[in-house]
Every structure is written in structure tokens, then in C-alpha cells.
Design an enzyme around this catalytic site. Structure first.
Site: not given
Length: 889
Positions: A26, A96, A105, A107, A349, A465, A774, A841, A861
Site C-alpha cells: 500500500k 491503515r 486477515g 487490521m 494494487r 491412498h 526416478s 514421480c 522430468y
């Protein structure tokens, strides 16, 4: 001397937009707007470093802060020609909070600070409007009393309601100056009764009370929860912004409003927002009065737009909109006030937006030339793409919360409660929508999980699971909902004093972990052309390849649709639970010798071969990593006497013999027991059958399509080099036999999962026998921490809350421990075999912060569930570009 205070506005601008870490978002943006010539009321920002010092010194301020605040306040007084605390010409200010990222969350704002029983008279005289002055004073007491002194907000509303009732009025706007005077007197009496002290009359005391409340709010429960949910470090701190008041509540030529430079829901390039005449900021969002639209084009019958009511102010606001978008090169969320037809900017913002809007705005701004393609890729939060791939609950729909668990798989689902997988499958086959409710799931439940619209478990964590399978299937799942009691015998689900029976309707929100009673309206996902465009740009930017964890044709097709470049993990055990083959699997397990096992495996071979044929067809020409049988055999055992008798009859043995065999296979700790490569070494015929099915299936697809599949055979749970040598020898022997019989060959590779700390520590030795590694980070996390992922949900949230762990390590990779092992194994593996292929993986393969780590380490990967493939593609691109998305989507 440390500079704790930075001024802005009225030609004295000591901050800039790039100082948001010091000034908060801000404060930095107020300074930036003033620098570029927009009408910003003068003020000053107390830095985030003061917040840090405040908490490091037992809530005490730096000794020279007060002097710097007084000097900055004097600068405001000079700029506006008013004096703080002066009873004739009082300067009023707003106070502020302002962290470096938006934090709802914290003030709330305090407006009109500086008013007291004397200055209210001066304000009335200066404005020639007593009603305005007393209205402003009651607003100040209400805000200050609520957010600084901690008085319940409803106590203030009760006093206003009483005055309106006495006067026979319905609207606040009908109250006179005398009425507001009565309200103020009532407020002050009530505050004194509640707090034991009179409402503070000294403006200096008011100011420091509000400053202290801002810093105090940084550690309040709401802010702590918000930071935890959004991964905001506690040591960032917040700034405090003190700014000269401008008034939207002085009369009909005054207004206040909130607007977005584009539609935050759709991303459409239209000016979007609301305003109220004769109001102050909180009125727009409080719901007491109905806001009006900005533009005449959006005005409904009976509404008066700002464009119509104040055309000059609206025209200037449109110019500001253009200026801010061009300057920040992003959609802006703006707060403004009009005082006597003059426009003032109070905040800008980067605006919060839906995933669909983020996508559209990024692509359209790139096409407009405001940003380039790489910046567009950076702009969209990868995790927000879940909104585009799954149904979500309508945020406006009413809902009744039953309980809350872990948001294990995104999306929303409504259906009738069923408590077992068979019923879920049978009812779904009749077209019914069902939600499968289990204490915990097992591989035997897969058919019911696939049939259900959603899955709810009372035990288990984010990588249980249920969670892993649900994500792979694209089913919404809430796991670990410990507040729910499931009674299978009574067929009931109980939570929060309510009991629901089988067949009653519940709704799951897999994104928030909420379990809701009844049906809740949903919003279906929509995929736009912008999605494909952004994915194309992401693919051009990324280095990491993206594969999918898939073992069914549907999984594989879904993965390809979302852009997967192969399969990184096919869990063959999931294939064994199909009804037509589970009997043969159990016969194999119950067999007393190798001959009996081979006879059962011969029955399984054609099924397994066809499984691989289906996957190879879909992934023609792409790598497919197939993990040979991994789980302990007891997972496939029958549980009921009826099932035991069925297996016994098929195997030609007695029921008691079956029971004895089951007891022989039982293990105290199966996860660390007779599983993985240990099975392949003690029962090599199992891996022989699977290898034969893989090679025969691959050759069949190569002959059929002309595109040879690229099988990568993965040996699980290797921790000793000799384990891999023995199991690799089995695979290579079978390959030679199959190739000789077919008269053809194809390329394949054999590697291992690194899922044990010992494997990581001796990766250089294992790499002598492995073509690829992997990293199975689900089990590697369990074995490194000594945690059971199915049980850790009972205490891991508390660990995160207390800061013992920054995040759940099963959700986001633990860089310091598990990550260190991944890095070590990668380095050791490449030292032995420079061209070794490295991938991941575990479920971390779809987590953006874990993907960033994979990019750092240089893996080749990542593999994730099919519905996470777009998330992984975008996260991999952002990691390669060296930047993550702004917190706007």
C-alpha cells in the site's frame, strides 16, 4: 540514524513501487502514484522494519520513531493547511495496515482519526455541515472502538438501531446532526462501560493506539491463519500508512468507490466497480447501502452511475485507469474518494482475480504489447489452474458446514452417501451420483472410487491412498476429516451433532476440505482458447519435461489431452484389483510353491499384456515408465470368509489352509517389509511375468502402429546395489527370450526408484546398474522423516502452525532433508553415469514449489497426476524463467 518513516504526496515523495518490502504494498504504491502525478492525499509510511523491531524488543518502538512521526505529521499539516489536534482547523488522518502482499486477515482501516469532542466542532464549522462532522465522529469511534479497543462491532450497531427506532427512521442517511450527536454520546458511554476507560480524546494517544493496533494485528489469529494458507513468512512484517483524510461523506458532490481496471471474474477489458454518493470507504463493502455502478453502460433501471452523477470525476477516473494499467502493466484494484467533485486516489494494487480472468488478462496484455509472452507465463499462479479443470462450488450459494478435513484433491462433488466401493459402483452404473465415504481407502476400493463423484475419508493425509488415487482420477477428495465419525454397521456419518444416513446427500469441496450437508450449487469449468495459448508459451519456456502417473487407458488419455510427454509412473499393482484378475492374484499369493505361483501367473499374463498394449498405443513413441509390483502381498488378500472360501476352492485347498497362509504373510510393518524388489528376489517369477507382458505388449504395438513404444522398467525399493543387479538380470533374460521368439527387438531401459535414504547415499554404486533414477518422494519422505503419511495428518498441521515445519512435507518437498538426498543422489548418479536420466514421480511432481526445486537440481522430468499436468507445465516454465506468479490469481 535509521530512517523509519517515508513521506508521500504534496511533492515530497520518498518511496517508490519497488520498495514494497520496506514500505508494504500500500505504502509503496501510494508513493508511486504520487510520483507519476496522480492526486494522492499526502501522508507517510512507517516501515516494515519497525514491525520487526517491535516484536524483537518486546513490543517496544525504536527510540527515534516518535520524532520521525512528528516531523512527517508536520509535513502533512503544511501541505493541507490544517493542524493535527487543532480545535478550529483540525487535520484528520486515516491509519491503515500494509504488508508487502495484500492480507485481508489484518487490521481494518481507521478513518477520521483526530476527532474528539472539541475538534468535531471545528470540523463542523470548517465544512459548514454539523451533520457531516458528527457522522464522521461516530464513524471514528465505531472503527477505533472495534479494531483498536476490541469492542464488539454489533454493540455499535445496536445503538444506531435504537436511535433510528426512537425517531421512526429506517435509513442511516435520514439521521440528523442531533441524531448523530446522540449516537456519539451512546458510543462513548458504551466504550467506557466495555473497556473501563473513557474513549481517548488526545489525538496523539489515538494515533499511537492505532499504530500499535496495526503492528499487533500482524500476529493476530486471523493474520497467522492467512499467512499459513498463503505461504507468507511471519518475519516480513507490516507497514503502517498514515494519510490526510479526504471525505466522501460531505454531501451530494462527494462519493467513495472501489474499482478494477478489468473485470476480475472474467478478465474482460471493461472498467468494473461500484461507488456510493455521500459515503466513506467501508460503506461500499458493508452492505448497509446498495452501491451503484461506475459506468452508464452497466447501470440498471433506477441506478445512477458515477458517469451520470459526476461526469468530470468519472472522466478523470477513466484517465487514471488508463495511466495505472500502462504504468503497472497489470490489472489494478483501485480505491478512490471524490470530495466536492475532486478525485483522490487512496490505493492501487495488482487486483485479485479468478484463474479464468488471470489467464485472459495475461494473454490479452501480451497481445496488446503491454507485457511479453514470458511475463504472461509468469502472471498466472499454476495452482489456480485447478479452478479451470474441475467444477467448483458457487461462492454465492448457501451452505451448511458439517466438518472440515484436508483438501486432498480439487474440485467439488455432490452425491448420495455410500459406505462401500461395491455399492458405489452399482449405484453409479444406474446413473446415480454418489460420494464414497470411508474411514480410509485401500487398493480394493479403486472401482468404487472411480465410480463415485467424490471421496471422503476420516483418516489419512495429503498423500494417503485416497488422496493420491483421487488426484490421479480427477475426483474431488477430502481426506483426514477427523471430526467425522463413520459407523459402517449403522451406515451413518456423524459430525457436529448431526447424523446422516446412507443415501442422504452431502457435498465435498476438495479445494477447501469442507464437507457440507445437502446439495450446493456448482460452477462448471470452462476451457478457453487462452488456456491453449498460455500453455503453448509455457512449453516454449520450460526445460523440464512433464509426464503423468497413469495406469489405466482413461488416465493415459486424460494425461495426453493435458499435454503429458509420457508416463513417469505406471503402478502395476492397481491393475491387479480388476474383478476378472484378483482371483488369480490371490491364487498366486496363496500358492505353497513356485509351480503353483507360475500356474496363477500364467492366468494373469494375458491381462497384464493387454494392460500394457493399451497404454503403449496411447503413448505411442513416448516413454512409459512401468514400476514392477511394489506393495506387500497382504494388500491383495481376501478379508471375508466368503472371499477366503472362493479362493480356497479355486486353489483346491481347504479354508483353514487359506487362513494359515494369510497369517504367514501378515507383517507388523508392511511398508518396510516384504515388498518392492524384495518380492522380485524371493518370487522372481512375478517380475518375469510382468517383464514378459511388457515386452510382448510393446512389440505388438510397434508392429501395429509402426511407432515403437519406449518402455522404461523400474525396480522399486532398491537400497542395495545387488538387489538391482539381480532383478535387472531377470528383466534382461526375459527380454532376450521374447525378442528371440518374435525375431524383433526394441529399445528399453531399466532403472530404479530412489525412495530409501540408503539408496540416495550409495546412488553412485546403484547407477552402475541403473539407466535412470526416478525419485519416489512419497516414500522417500516417509523413510527420511520416519513418518507414516497416513497417520501424520493427526499432528503435521500443528507442526506447521507452530513453525516446526514450514509446510506439510508430503505436499511440498522438504528441501533441507529429502531435497538434500535428491540432490546428493543426482550428483552421485551423474558422477558414475553422466547421461543417467533423472525424474521425480511422487506427488511432489505436481507441486509448483517442488517443481522449482527439481529445476534447480537439474532433473530431466517430473511426473504427476493427469489433472496436474497443466499445473506442472506452467510451474516448470516459471521455474525456468526464474520467477513465480504474483499472488493475484
Amino acid at each position: 540514524m535509521t530512517k523509519w518513516v517515508y513521506s508521500f504526496g504534496a511533492g515530497r515523495n520518498e518511496g517508490r513501487a519497488d520498495m514494497r518490502n520496506l514500505l508494504g504494498g500500500k505504502g509503496a504504491n501510494l508513493a508511486e502514484m504520487a510520483v507519476i502525478g496522480l492526486p494522492v492525499p499526502p501522508g507517510f509510511t512507517i516501515t516494515t522494519e519497525v514491525c520487526t523491531a517491535f516484536y524483537e524488543n518486546d513490543r517496544a518502538y525504536p527510540p527515534d520513531l516518535a520524532q520521525q512521526v512528528r516531523a512527517a505529521m508536520a509535513g502533512i499539516e503544511t501541505a493541507v493547511g490544517l493542524k493535527f489536534g487543532d480545535k478550529h482547523h483540525p487535520l484528520l488522518v486515516s491509519v491503515r495496515s500494509g504488508a508487502r502482499v495484500s492480507m485481508p486477515g489484518m487490521m481494518d482501516t481507521v478513518l477520521n482519526l483526530g476527532l474528539n469532542d472539541l475538534t468535531v466542532q471545528g470540523l463542523a464549522e470548517a465544512a459548514n455541515d454539523a451533520r457531516f462532522a458528527w457522522d464522521s465522529y461516530r464513524r471514528f469511534i465505531q472503527m477505533y472502538g472495534s479494531v483498536v479497543l476490541g469492542v464488539d462491532h454489533h454493540r455499535f450497531e445496536e445503538i444506531i438501531d435504537h436511535v433510528k427506532q426512537d425517531e421512526g427512521l429506517n435509513e442511516d442517511t435520514a439521521l440528523t446532526a442531533q441524531d448523530w450527536h446522540r449516537v456519539v454520546d451512546g458510543y462513548k458511554d458504551m466504550v467506557e462501560a466495555e473497556t473501563g476507560k473513557p474513549f481517548p480524546q488526545d489525538p496523539e494517544e489515538q494515533l499511537w493506539g492505532a499504530i500499535g493496533a496495526v503492528f499487533g494485528s500482524w500476529m493476530n489469529p486471523r493474520a497467522n491463519t492467512y499467512r499459513r494458507l498463503h505461504d507468507i513468512p511471519a518475519d516480513w512484517g507490516t507497514a503502517v500508512n498514515v494519510q490526510a483524510m479526504v471525505f466522501g461523506n460531505m454531501g451530494a458532490d462527494c462519493a467513495t468507490g472501489v474499482c478494477f481496471t478489468r473485470d476480475p471474474s472474467t478478465g474482460e477489458n471493461v472498467f468494473y466497480g461500484e461507488y456510493l454518493v455521500n459515503a466513506q470507504g467501508e460503506d461500499v463493502v458493508a452492505g448497509i447501502r446498495t452501491p451503484q455502478p461506475l459506468s452508464a453502460a452497466h447501470a440498471k433501471p433506477g441506478e445512477v452511475s458515477l458517469e451520470q452523477a459526476m461526469p468530470a470525476a468519472y472522466a478523470e477516473l477513466c484517465r487514471v485507469r488508463e495511466t495505472l494499467e500502462q504504468h503497472y502493466r497489470d490489472m489494478q484494484d483501485i480505491e478512490f474518494t471524490v470530495q466536492q467533485n475532486r478525485l483522490y486516489m487512496l490505493q492501487t494494487r495488482n487486483g485479485k482475480r479468478t484463474a479464468a480472468a488471470a489467464l485472459r488478462i495475461a494473454v490479452e496484455m501480451a497481445r496488446q504489447g503491454l507485457i511479453d509472452q514470458n511475463e504472461a507465463v509468469r502472471r498466472v499462479n499454476p495452482s489456480s489452474l485447478d479452478q479451470l479443470l474441475h467444477p467448483t462450488l458457487d461462492p454465492k450459494a448457501p451452505r451448511t458446514l458439517l466438518a472440515k478435513g484436508l483438501p486432498a484433491s480439487p474440485g467439488a462433488a455432490t452425491g448420495a452417501i455410500v459406505f462401500n466401493a461395491d455399492e458405489a459402483q452399482s449405484r453409479a452404473a444406474k446413473g446415480e451420483a454418489v460420494v464414497l465415504v470411508r474411514i480410509e481407502t485401500s487398493p480394493e476400493d479403486i472401482h468404487g472410487m472411480h465410480a463415485a463423484r467424490g471421496i471422503l475419508t476420516t483418516r489419512g493425509g495429503m498423500t494417503s491412498h485416497a488422496a493420491v488415487v483421487a488426484r490421479g482420477m480427477g475426483r474431488p477428495c477430502v481426506a483426514g476429516a477427523g471430526g467425522i465419525v463413520v459407523d459402517y454397521s449403522a451406515q451413518t456419518l456423524s459430525a457436529g451433532g448431526q447424523t446422516l444416513r446412507a443415501g442422504e446427500i452431502i457435498t465435498l469441496d476438495g479445494a477447501s476440505g469442507e464437507v457440507l450437508a445437502g446439495s450446493v450449487a456448482m460452477i462448471e469449468p470452462t476451457m478457453s482458447g487462452d488456456f491453449a495459448t498460455l500453455m503453448e508459451w509455457a512449453d516454449q519456456a520450460r526445460r523440464l519435461r512433464i509426464r503423468a502417473n497413469a495406469e489405466t487407458p482413461l488416465d493415459a488419455e486424460t494425461a495426453r489431452k493435458f499435454g503429458a510427454e509420457g508416463i513417469g509412473l505406471c503402478r502395476t499393482e492397481h491393475m491387479f484389483f480388476e474383478p476378472e484378475r484378483i482371483g488369480a492374484v490371490r491364487q498366486m499369493i496363496m500358492a505353497q510353491d513356485e509351480t503353483g505361483r507360475r500356474a496363477a501367473l500364467e492366468k494373469l499374463l494375458p491381462f497384464q499384456r493387454q494392460d500394457f498394449v493399451a497404454l503403449f498405443r496411447i503413448m505411442a513413441g513416448l516413454p512409459v515408465t512401468i514400476r514392477l509390483l511394489d506393495p506387500p502381498l497382504h494388500e491383495f488378500l481376501p478379508h471375508t470368509d466368503e472371499e477366503l472360501a472362493e479362493v480356497a476352492a479355486a486353489a483346491g485347498v481347504g479354508l483353514e489352509a487359506m487362513r494359515r497362509r494369510g497369517m504367514e504373510l501378515a507383517e507388523a510393518n508392511p511398508m518396510l517389509g516384504h515388498r518392492g524388489c524384495r518380492l522380485g528376489i524371493t518370487y522372481p517369477e512375478i517380475y518375469e511375468m510382468q517383464a514378459r507382458a511388457i515386452f510382448e505388449g510393446a512389440l505388438a504395438v510397434a508392429a501395429e502402429t509402426g511407432q515403437a513404444p519406449v518402455p522404461e522398467i523400474m525396480i522399486p525399493l532398491v537400497g542395495i546395489r545387488r538387489e538391482l543387479e539381480l532383478t535387472r538380470a531377470i528383466v534382461e533374460r526375459v527380454a532376450k527370450e521374447v525378442f528371440a521368439a518374435a525375431g524383433r527387438t526394441l529399445d528399453y531401459s531399466v532403472g530404479t526408484m530412489i525412495e530409501l535414504p540408503r539408496a540416495a547415499l550409495i546412488a553412485d554404486a546403484i547407477a552402475e546398474t541403473a539407466d535412470f533414477f526416478s525419485f519416489g518422494t512419497n516414500d522417500l519422505t516417509q523413510t527420511t522423516f520416519g513418518l507414516s503419511r497416513d497417520d501424520a495428518g493427526k499432528f503435521l498441521p500443528r507442526y506447521v502452525e507452530l513453525g516446526i515445519l514450514p509446510k506439510d512435507p508430503f505436499v511440498s518437498l522438504d528441501r533441507d532433508g529429502v531435497g538434500a538426498l535428491v540432490r546428493l543422489a543426482s550428483e552421485k548418479g551423474r558422477h558414475t553415469r553422466p547421461a543417467i536420466k533423472l525424474g521425480i514421480c511422487g506427488e511432489h511432481g505436481g507441486d509448483p514449489s517442488s517443481i522449482a526445486f527439481c529445476e534447480e537440481v537439474g532433473l530431466d522430468y517430473v511426473s504427476c497426476s493427469p489433472y496436474r499436468v497443466p499445473v506442472a507445465r506452467l510451474a516448470a516454465a516459471q521455474s525456468a524463467l526464474g520467477s513465480s506468479a504474483d499472488r493475484t490469481a
